[in-house]
Scaffold this motif. Structure first.
Motif, PDB file in Angstrom:
ATOM      1  N   THR A 230     -14.040 -31.884  -0.215  1.00 20.73           N
ATOM      2  CA  THR A 230     -14.598 -30.662  -0.785  1.00 20.73           C
ATOM      3  C   THR A 230     -15.408 -29.967   0.293  1.00 20.73           C
ATOM      4  O   THR A 230     -16.289 -30.574   0.906  1.00 20.73           O
ATOM      5  N   THR A 231     -15.088 -28.694   0.521  1.00 22.07           N
ATOM      6  CA  THR A 231     -15.786 -27.913   1.556  1.00 22.07           C
ATOM      7  C   THR A 231     -17.062 -27.356   0.945  1.00 22.07           C
ATOM      8  O   THR A 231     -17.110 -26.209   0.496  1.00 22.07           O
ATOM      9  N   GLU A 232     -18.127 -28.163   0.979  1.00 21.39           N
ATOM     10  CA  GLU A 232     -19.277 -27.880   0.129  1.00 21.39           C
ATOM     11  C   GLU A 232     -20.443 -27.223   0.864  1.00 21.39           C
ATOM     12  O   GLU A 232     -21.591 -27.649   0.749  1.00 21.39           O
ATOM     13  N   PHE A 233     -20.169 -26.143   1.601  1.00 17.70           N
ATOM     14  CA  PHE A 233     -21.275 -25.301   2.057  1.00 17.70           C
ATOM     15  C   PHE A 233     -21.846 -24.575   0.844  1.00 17.70           C
ATOM     16  O   PHE A 233     -21.119 -24.024   0.022  1.00 17.70           O
ATOM     17  N   GLY A 234     -23.179 -24.582   0.724  1.00 12.92           N
ATOM     18  CA  GLY A 234     -23.820 -24.060  -0.467  1.00 12.92           C
ATOM     19  C   GLY A 234     -24.280 -22.619  -0.345  1.00 12.92           C
ATOM     20  O   GLY A 234     -24.278 -22.031   0.745  1.00 12.92           O
ATOM     21  N   PRO A 235     -24.703 -22.050  -1.462  1.00 12.76           N
ATOM     22  CA  PRO A 235     -25.152 -20.662  -1.527  1.00 12.76           C
ATOM     23  C   PRO A 235     -26.614 -20.519  -1.112  1.00 12.76           C
ATOM     24  O   PRO A 235     -27.314 -21.519  -0.919  1.00 12.76           O
ATOM     25  N   PRO A 236     -27.115 -19.294  -1.019  1.00 17.33           N
ATOM     26  CA  PRO A 236     -28.562 -19.092  -0.823  1.00 17.33           C
ATOM     27  C   PRO A 236     -29.322 -19.721  -2.004  1.00 17.33           C
ATOM     28  O   PRO A 236     -28.841 -19.690  -3.136  1.00 17.33           O
ATOM     29  N   SER A 237     -30.462 -20.354  -1.817  1.00 17.92           N
ATOM     30  CA  SER A 237     -31.139 -20.444  -0.538  1.00 17.92           C
ATOM     31  C   SER A 237     -30.880 -21.775   0.171  1.00 17.92           C
ATOM     32  O   SER A 237     -31.572 -22.124   1.125  1.00 17.92           O
ATOM     33  N   TYR A 238     -29.862 -22.507  -0.304  1.00 15.76           N
ATOM     34  CA  TYR A 238     -29.411 -23.670   0.454  1.00 15.76           C
ATOM     35  C   TYR A 238     -28.883 -23.180   1.794  1.00 15.76           C
ATOM     36  O   TYR A 238     -29.153 -23.780   2.843  1.00 15.76           O
ATOM     37  N   MET A 239     -28.128 -22.100   1.753  1.00 13.85           N
ATOM     38  CA  MET A 239     -27.765 -21.395   2.978  1.00 13.85           C
ATOM     39  C   MET A 239     -29.004 -20.639   3.468  1.00 13.85           C
ATOM     40  O   MET A 239     -29.705 -20.013   2.664  1.00 13.85           O
ATOM     41  N   PRO A 240     -29.312 -20.686   4.762  1.00 14.93           N
ATOM     42  CA  PRO A 240     -30.464 -19.947   5.271  1.00 14.93           C
ATOM     43  C   PRO A 240     -30.373 -18.459   4.963  1.00 14.93           C
ATOM     44  O   PRO A 240     -29.292 -17.869   4.948  1.00 14.93           O
ATOM     45  N   VAL A 241     -31.537 -17.866   4.678  1.00 14.74           N
ATOM     46  CA  VAL A 241     -31.610 -16.452   4.346  1.00 14.74           C
ATOM     47  C   VAL A 241     -32.640 -15.768   5.244  1.00 14.74           C
ATOM     48  O   VAL A 241     -33.471 -16.419   5.872  1.00 14.74           O
ATOM     49  N   THR A 242     -32.575 -14.439   5.285  1.00 11.51           N
ATOM     50  CA  THR A 242     -33.548 -13.679   6.064  1.00 11.51           C
ATOM     51  C   THR A 242     -34.860 -13.576   5.292  1.00 11.51           C
ATOM     52  O   THR A 242     -34.857 -13.534   4.055  1.00 11.51           O
ATOM     53  N   PRO A 243     -35.984 -13.531   6.002  1.00 15.38           N
ATOM     54  CA  PRO A 243     -37.264 -13.366   5.313  1.00 15.38           C
ATOM     55  C   PRO A 243     -37.339 -12.046   4.547  1.00 15.38           C
ATOM     56  O   PRO A 243     -36.681 -11.072   4.914  1.00 15.38           O
ATOM     57  N   TYR A 244     -38.098 -12.052   3.480  1.00 16.24           N
ATOM     58  CA  TYR A 244     -38.392 -10.875   2.651  1.00 16.24           C
ATOM     59  C   TYR A 244     -37.184 -10.407   1.837  1.00 16.24           C
ATOM     60  O   TYR A 244     -37.276 -10.279   0.623  1.00 16.24           O
ATOM     61  N   THR A 245     -36.049 -10.154   2.487  1.00 17.30           N
ATOM     62  CA  THR A 245     -34.892  -9.643   1.749  1.00 17.30           C
ATOM     63  C   THR A 245     -34.142 -10.747   1.028  1.00 17.30           C
ATOM     64  O   THR A 245     -33.433 -10.481   0.065  1.00 17.30           O
ATOM     65  N   GLN A 246     -34.273 -11.977   1.521  1.00 14.86           N
ATOM     66  CA  GLN A 246     -33.549 -13.131   0.975  1.00 14.86           C
ATOM     67  C   GLN A 246     -32.035 -12.968   1.055  1.00 14.86           C
ATOM     68  O   GLN A 246     -31.290 -13.559   0.286  1.00 14.86           O
ATOM     69  N   MET A 247     -31.569 -12.179   2.008  1.00 16.43           N
ATOM     70  CA  MET A 247     -30.138 -12.000   2.197  1.00 16.43           C
ATOM     71  C   MET A 247     -29.559 -13.182   2.958  1.00 16.43           C
ATOM     72  O   MET A 247     -30.137 -13.630   3.954  1.00 16.43           O
ATOM     73  N   PRO A 248     -28.410 -13.733   2.512  1.00 16.20           N
ATOM     74  CA  PRO A 248     -27.810 -14.877   3.217  1.00 16.20           C
ATOM     75  C   PRO A 248     -27.368 -14.500   4.617  1.00 16.20           C
ATOM     76  O   PRO A 248     -26.970 -13.351   4.872  1.00 16.20           O
ATOM     77  N   LEU A 249     -27.410 -15.467   5.524  1.00 14.62           N
ATOM     78  CA  LEU A 249     -27.037 -15.216   6.909  1.00 14.62           C
ATOM     79  C   LEU A 249     -25.529 -15.230   7.119  1.00 14.62           C
ATOM     80  O   LEU A 249     -25.057 -14.816   8.180  1.00 14.62           O
ATOM     81  N   ALA A 250     -24.778 -15.716   6.152  1.00 15.12           N
ATOM     82  CA  ALA A 250     -23.315 -15.761   6.275  1.00 15.12           C
ATOM     83  C   ALA A 250     -22.721 -15.737   4.875  1.00 15.12           C
ATOM     84  O   ALA A 250     -23.443 -15.733   3.876  1.00 15.12           O
ATOM     85  N   ASP A 251     -21.396 -15.728   4.812  1.00 14.64           N
ATOM     86  CA  ASP A 251     -20.680 -15.665   3.546  1.00 14.64           C
ATOM     87  C   ASP A 251     -20.209 -17.067   3.153  1.00 14.64           C
ATOM     88  O   ASP A 251     -19.403 -17.678   3.856  1.00 14.64           O
ATOM     89  N   GLN A 252     -20.712 -17.571   2.040  1.00 21.41           N
ATOM     90  CA  GLN A 252     -20.411 -18.943   1.617  1.00 21.41           C
ATOM     91  C   GLN A 252     -18.909 -19.167   1.454  1.00 21.41           C
ATOM     92  O   GLN A 252     -18.363 -20.168   1.950  1.00 21.41           O
ATOM     93  N   TRP A 253     -18.221 -18.266   0.751  1.00 22.15           N
ATOM     94  CA  TRP A 253     -16.792 -18.438   0.505  1.00 22.15           C
ATOM     95  C   TRP A 253     -16.020 -18.461   1.817  1.00 22.15           C
ATOM     96  O   TRP A 253     -15.153 -19.329   2.033  1.00 22.15           O
ATOM     97  N   ALA A 254     -16.319 -17.525   2.722  1.00 18.48           N
ATOM     98  CA  ALA A 254     -15.603 -17.447   3.992  1.00 18.48           C
ATOM     99  C   ALA A 254     -15.801 -18.710   4.819  1.00 18.48           C
ATOM    100  O   ALA A 254     -14.865 -19.203   5.463  1.00 18.48           O
ATOM    101  N   ILE A 255     -17.024 -19.243   4.807  1.00 15.64           N
ATOM    102  CA  ILE A 255     -17.291 -20.475   5.556  1.00 15.64           C
ATOM    103  C   ILE A 255     -16.509 -21.640   4.981  1.00 15.64           C
ATOM    104  O   ILE A 255     -15.913 -22.440   5.720  1.00 15.64           O
ATOM    105  N   ASN A 256     -16.485 -21.760   3.661  1.00 16.15           N
ATOM    106  CA  ASN A 256     -15.775 -22.889   3.051  1.00 16.15           C
ATOM    107  C   ASN A 256     -14.274 -22.814   3.318  1.00 16.15           C
ATOM    108  O   ASN A 256     -13.633 -23.839   3.622  1.00 16.15           O
ATOM    109  N   VAL A 257     -13.695 -21.616   3.236  1.00 17.14           N
ATOM    110  CA  VAL A 257     -12.271 -21.472   3.557  1.00 17.14           C
ATOM    111  C   VAL A 257     -12.034 -21.773   5.030  1.00 17.14           C
ATOM    112  O   VAL A 257     -11.036 -22.424   5.399  1.00 17.14           O
TER     113      VAL A 257
END
Length: 273
Positions: A230-257
């Motif tokens: 199972t390609t189990e890269f997780g979503p924000p905030s398990y995935m690192p995010v930018t301060p204040y905006t809480q935007m993820p640094l990458a795309d979870q689905w794209a990374i898992n594929v």
């Protein structure tokens, strides 16, 4: 070599039918997921999986109860619920890091009993906060309970030991011999998930994980057994995010594929249904 790939439901925000269609089109063979207790909701999910010709790995993670007697009751309840959905197998985040050996063994014994009764294999995940949270602890359990089978999510051990595990090779190799299933997330010495495994700054961490996964693949090749991933890269905030905006640094689905396709290429796996 027979390796079958599963997408994590964790982090999905799309309608389940849309998600499953994407999973199938991407080249996965199934989904790893938990299941509701409501029978109507469960039936709907199973119908969607069947419609898209997708397999299902049952996932147990709800280890919330502080005291072992209550924990054991709820563990059995969740495992039986997953078993009623007829999964390929059940992946269990078993126990607690603060339970004693004897307390966690009660859970392993219950899992063994339920596995035999339900006719469904149960494997136990190496996960922070749970029983098998560290390499040396897992070695201790495997030595005393050699029939245990594992989901190897080695990214957790990178964080727990604050290293790439070069000083834990004996423990890791023992775990590899007991591994049936992999969660192919890439961790590092300061956390269980790199920001983006495609980025060059994570090359050393990626190569370290590939080294262990190669050993798992070779072990299954030698036994002519099927390995599941199972390609189990997780979503924000398990995935690192930018301060204040809480935007993820990458795309979870794209990374898992990406991880699935990387491993298919590495191990010579053709896309199949």
């Amino acid at each position: 070599m027979n390796i079958r790939f599963y997408a994590p439901l964790w982090g999905n925000t799309l309608p389940f039918d849309t998600f499953c269609r994407n999973v199938k089109q991407a080249g996965y063979q199934g989904v790893e997921m938990d299941f509701p207790f409501d029978q109507n909701e469960k039936a709907k999910l199973l119908a969607v999986l069947a419609h898209h010709d997708l397999e299902m790995i049952g996932q147990y993670w709800q280890s919330a109860e502080k005291y072992i007697d209550e924990h054991l009751v709820n563990f059995e309840k969740f495992i039986r619920n997953l078993g009623s959905a007829n999964p390929v197998f059940i992946n269990s985040q078993t126990g607690k890091d603060y339970f004693t050996f004897e307390e966690n063994k009660r859970l392993f014994d219950m899992a063994s009993k339920l596995s035999e009764e339900l006719g469904i294999r149960i494997v136990h995940e190496t996960h922070r906060g749970k029983c098998l949270y560290a390499a040396h602890i897992t070695r201790h359990y495997l030595t005393l309970i050699p029939e245990l089978r594992l989901t190897l999510d080695i990214s957790h051990w990178y964080a727990v030991h604050e290293s790439l595990l070069s000083d834990q090779q004996d423990a890791v190799q023992l775990a590899i011999g007991h591994t049936d299933h992999i969660h192919s997330r890439v961790g590092h010495s300061q956390g269980p998930q790199v920001s983006d495994p495609r980025a060059p700054e994570w090359k050393e961490a990626m190569e370290s994980h590939l080294h262990w996964w190669d050993m798992v693949v070779k072990a299954h090749e030698a036994k002519d057994t099927t390995l599941t991933v199972t390609t189990e890269f997780g979503p924000p905030s398990y995935m690192p995010v930018t301060p204040y905006t809480q935007m993820p640094l990458a795309d979870q689905w794209a990374i898992n594929v990406h991880m699935m396709n990387l491993l298919k290429d590495r191990y010579g796996i053709q896309n199949y249904g």
